[in-house]
Scaffold this motif. Structure first.
Motif, PDB file in Angstrom:
ATOM      1  N   UNK A  41       0.847  -1.168   0.019  1.00  0.00           N
ATOM      2  CA  UNK A  41       0.064  -0.143   0.210  1.00  0.00           C
ATOM      3  C   UNK A  41       0.820   1.221   0.099  1.00  0.00           C
ATOM      4  N   UNK A  42       2.146   1.358   0.934  1.00  0.00           N
ATOM      5  CA  UNK A  42       2.560   2.462   0.929  1.00  0.00           C
ATOM      6  C   UNK A  42       3.573   2.872  -0.386  1.00  0.00           C
ATOM      7  N   UNK A  43       3.856   1.813  -1.047  1.00  0.00           N
ATOM      8  CA  UNK A  43       4.366   1.708  -2.266  1.00  0.00           C
ATOM      9  C   UNK A  43       3.527   2.575  -3.295  1.00  0.00           C
ATOM     10  N   UNK A  44       2.464   2.231  -3.174  1.00  0.00           N
ATOM     11  CA  UNK A  44       1.222   2.657  -4.251  1.00  0.00           C
ATOM     12  C   UNK A  44       1.053   4.257  -4.133  1.00  0.00           C
TER      13      UNK A  44
ATOM     14  N   UNK B 111     -10.295   9.334 -14.550  1.00  0.00           N
ATOM     15  CA  UNK B 111      -9.405   8.183 -14.917  1.00  0.00           C
ATOM     16  C   UNK B 111      -8.072   8.247 -13.977  1.00  0.00           C
ATOM     17  N   UNK B 112      -7.747   9.395 -13.335  1.00  0.00           N
ATOM     18  CA  UNK B 112      -6.589   9.015 -12.548  1.00  0.00           C
ATOM     19  C   UNK B 112      -6.957   8.388 -11.342  1.00  0.00           C
ATOM     20  N   UNK B 113      -8.033   8.587 -10.837  1.00  0.00           N
ATOM     21  CA  UNK B 113      -8.412   7.793  -9.556  1.00  0.00           C
ATOM     22  C   UNK B 113      -8.649   6.438 -10.030  1.00  0.00           C
ATOM     23  N   UNK B 114      -9.467   6.378 -11.136  1.00  0.00           N
ATOM     24  CA  UNK B 114      -9.614   4.730 -11.311  1.00  0.00           C
ATOM     25  C   UNK B 114      -8.337   3.877 -11.868  1.00  0.00           C
ATOM     26  N   UNK B 115      -7.168   4.721 -12.364  1.00  0.00           N
ATOM     27  CA  UNK B 115      -5.955   4.107 -12.426  1.00  0.00           C
ATOM     28  C   UNK B 115      -5.325   3.568 -11.100  1.00  0.00           C
TER      29      UNK B 115
ATOM     30  N   UNK C 262      -6.784   3.079  -8.150  1.00  0.00           N
ATOM     31  CA  UNK C 262      -7.765   2.009  -7.458  1.00  0.00           C
ATOM     32  C   UNK C 262      -7.273   0.663  -8.346  1.00  0.00           C
ATOM     33  N   UNK C 263      -6.911   0.559  -9.601  1.00  0.00           N
ATOM     34  CA  UNK C 263      -6.718  -0.680 -10.357  1.00  0.00           C
ATOM     35  C   UNK C 263      -5.360  -1.018 -10.074  1.00  0.00           C
ATOM     36  N   UNK C 264      -4.392   0.037  -9.805  1.00  0.00           N
ATOM     37  CA  UNK C 264      -3.077  -0.365  -9.376  1.00  0.00           C
ATOM     38  C   UNK C 264      -3.089  -0.830  -8.104  1.00  0.00           C
ATOM     39  N   UNK C 265      -3.858  -0.305  -7.144  1.00  0.00           N
ATOM     40  CA  UNK C 265      -3.665  -1.030  -5.795  1.00  0.00           C
ATOM     41  C   UNK C 265      -4.315  -2.447  -5.786  1.00  0.00           C
TER      42      UNK C 265
END
Length: 693
Positions: free
Chosen positions: A592-595, A621-625, A627-630
């Motif tokens: 989590x910290x890394x993201x 889109x930025x927020x969606x990206x 969430x997907x990265x997490x």
């Protein structure tokens, strides 16, 4: 003067009745040579004087960049440190002790003649024939006193009494008992190698029913101020402490200038001072007889007996001035000259001798008795003022210590590392160097009472501390290690006057260093407690309480709350065990910290649930990206021991800008998370753990 021109002093304490008197002499001598002086305490803050032969724990090259040579007092450092100073090219002058194998100038009191005078007095004046001895024989000066004691007994054909070794030079060094003293019969007298040994022995024997001087007579050595005030008044041998330390600095400065200085011993005279404990006259009784028949010579002898060592007054000239004034009926010059002597040695004994000496002279010379009475009254008032000054000074120290304790130990808005709290003390400037997590020293911004160049902060070394800006301020600089027990915080340096009116180890600079250390310890403990109260102990992330406390400030502003629930965690926990489950949660927190950005806040909400507060984030889109990265990062396989664990994560999002309260934001994010979980197919149990990979 940061180029090695300062005079250094190494002492167990940099103040107190004994070491403070020595340090005061070095301060005056260094000033006369135009040299800055740095007095370094070699014992830790708040330490007791328990070392003998030098403190082996002190090995720091404090102020080596500034100091060109050292005056070293007894019990300051061990021989190894002295040899390191020699290898570093820094000359050393020893004061009050010798070190085997060290060929340096040594300033000593005449221990032999002083002890001879004390023992001879007991034999001839009081008929003592069985005399015991106590002292710490491992110290070189104490051995000299013991040898002189034995020599006098041999010269008088007497057998030495019991030898009662002390374990140190202070009161607690008396560990023998009354039974040890009386084992072969009661001695007539006990000779102690130091005043503090004598006081410790007298207290112990009194508790056993033996009282001085009725049951035994007692003498000490050093003639500390307390000797004239204990009951009975302690007979002692006066050492020229001021003159010894001044001579030590003189020899050192000469060597620093490149002059040839004689190695070996430089002896200064001592003087036996009889008092009640040895069976002599008490305070109100007459003075001892003198052989001088001429009244003026007798007066000069009386005045010489109370003059401090190193005094610039000539007893003969002073006696002439006093006598002329008395015979002329002009008492003011005589009174002020005698007041000078009293101020230099403000004891009852000095007052008694001066008053009796004037009365004695008046009985043998044509003097108006009213003038004598005026002088006696004037001296009495002067003594009372001096005593009042001491009382007010001690009351002031108590007040300062109280204010310091409140400020450093109780006020949470005061930063112990900021030396501005020294404004509560008489100090004129100060600097603090604290150890960081790597053990390196970092100076905080310095403090000064009067306007002047700033004392900057920044990295430093023990060799460069105290900062050169402190040495340019008038007055001696005192340095004490901020260390109490196992807690070593660094160093405190301040510019102040010498404190020699309190017991050794109770001077203000020592107390400041101790309070600084304790205050820093308390702040660290409080920070740890706050962290424990606000953090999840397993993952190190903020906990639920900390997160919910931060959330209200985000309501109504751009941002988002993410609620995360791990899918399949229970399978890992049940299959691999709780320790594996704990490790998995820790690894999830690290991912989590890394993201996240430094401005985002992640917390463990409980069990396998996490929450995140995204700052300055809007739906898109930025927020969606993110969430997907997490989701992808957390769902990647985890290697735990020889197993590979796979879990998923359901993430619900709530927009802070549309929330009405922190509670509502959490409910909305939680509801969104369950919608995501219901819409997704949770992996079957058999897909969660790869038992052998």
């Amino acid at each position: 003067m940061g180029t090695g021109g300062s005079v250094g002093v190494l002492a167990p304490f940099v103040g107190g009745t004994y070491y403070g008197s020595l340090v005061a002499g070095t301060v005056a001598a260094a000033a006369s040579h135009g040299r800055p002086l740095i007095a370094i305490q070699t014992l830790d803050a708040a330490a007791d004087l328990t070392v003998s032969g030098g403190n082996p724990a002190f090995d720091a090259p404090v102020a080596w960049d500034h100091i060109g040579g050292y005056v070293v007092f007894a019990d300051a450092v061990d021989a190894g440190h002295l040899r390191r100073l020699g290898r570093a090219g820094k000359p050393v002058v020893l004061v009050g002790h010798t070190v085997d194998g060290l060929d340096r100038p040594v300033v000593l009191a005449d221990n032999d003649n002083g002890m001879r005078a004390a023992v001879t007095h007991l034999i001839r004046a009081h008929g003592c024939s069985r005399i015991a001895f106590t002292g710490f024989l491992e110290a070189s000066d104490i051995r000299e006193r013991y040898e002189a004691y034995l020599a006098v007994l041999r010269e008088h054909g007497l057998t030495p009494g019991p030898l009662l070794p002390a374990t140190s030079n202070v009161e607690v060094g008396i560990e023998w008992t009354a039974d040890d003293l009386l084992r072969d019969g009661k001695p007539d007298a006990l000779v102690a190698a130091t005043d503090r040994n004598a006081i410790g022995a007298q207290r112990m024997l009194a508790a056993s029913g033996l009282h001085c001087p009725d049951d035994y007579q007692l003498t000490g050595f050093d003639d500390l101020d307390v000797a004239a005030f204990v009951r009975p008044e302690l007979a002692s041998v006066a050492q020229p402490l001021d003159a010894m330390s001044r001579l030590g600095v003189d020899l050192l400065v000469r060597e620093m200038r490149g002059e040839a200085v004689r190695r070996g011993e430089h002896r200064l005279p001592t003087r036996f001072v009889p008092r009640t404990s040895c069976g002599c006259t008490a305070f109100a009784e007459r003075l001892p007889d003198l052989p001088e028949a001429d009244p003026r010579r007798r007066l000069a002898a009386r005045l010489a007996g109370v003059m401090v060592f190193g005094s610039r007054l000539d007893p003969d000239a002073t006696a002439v001035l006093v006598a002329d004034a008395l015979e002329a009926g002009v008492v003011v010059p005589a009174a002020h000259e005698l007041q000078t002597l009293l101020a230099a040695s403000p004891t009852q004994e000095t007052l008694r001798v001066l008053c009796r000496a004037v009365q004695e002279y008046a009985g043998a010379a044509p003097v108006d008795p009213r003038g004598v009475q005026d002088i006696v009254m004037f001296l009495g008032r002067s003594y009372n003022r001096l005593q009042l000054g001491d009382q007010l000074h001690l009351r002031s120290l108590i007040s300062v210590n109280y204010d310091l304790s409140i400020t450093l130990l109780h006020r949470r808005d005061a930063d112990p590392g900021d030396p501005s709290w020294l404004a509560l003390t008489p100090a004129t400037a100060g600097s603090i160097a604290l150890r960081d997590r790597n053990g390196d020293l970092v100076r905080t911004p310095g403090w000064r009472r009067h306007p002047g160049p700033p004392i900057p902060a920044g990295p430093t070394t023990v060799e460069a501390f105290p900062p050169v800006e402190l040495l340019d301020i008038a007055g001696p600089t005192f340095v004490v290690r901020a260390k109490v027990g196992d807690s070593d915080r660094g160093w405190l340096a301040l510019v102040d006057k010498v404190e020699n009116r309190v017991d050794d180890g109770r001077e203000l600079v020592n107390q400041c260093a101790a309070l600084l250390t304790v205050a820093l310890d308390l702040r660290e403990q409080e920070a740890q407690l706050r962290w424990a109260a606000q953090s999840d102990r397993l993952t190190g992330l903020p906990n639920r309480t900390s997160f919910t406390a931060a959330l209200p400030a985000a309501v109504g502003h751009p941002g988002a709350v993410l609620f995360l629930d791990l899918d399949g965690f229970k399978k890992v926990n049940d299959t691999l065990g709780h320790h594996a489950g704990d490790e998995l949660l820790t690894r999830v927190a690290a991912r989590l910290r890394q993201c996240l950005r430094p401005t985002d806040l992640a917390a463990r909400f409980g069990g396998d649930e996490f929450v995140i507060l995204l700052t300055d984030s809007v739906p898109g889109p930025d927020q969606d990206q993110l969430v997907e990265r997490l989701r992808a990062t957390i769902s990647a396989p985890y290697r735990i021991g020889d197993r590979t664990a796979r879990i998923g994560v359901s993430i619900g999002v709530a927009d802070c800008a549309t929330g009405t309260s922190a509670e509502q934001l959490l409910r909305d994010a939680d509801t969104a998370m369950y919608r995501v979980k219901a819409a997704r197919r949770v992996p079957a149990a058999g897909e969660l753990v790869n038992d052998r990979s």
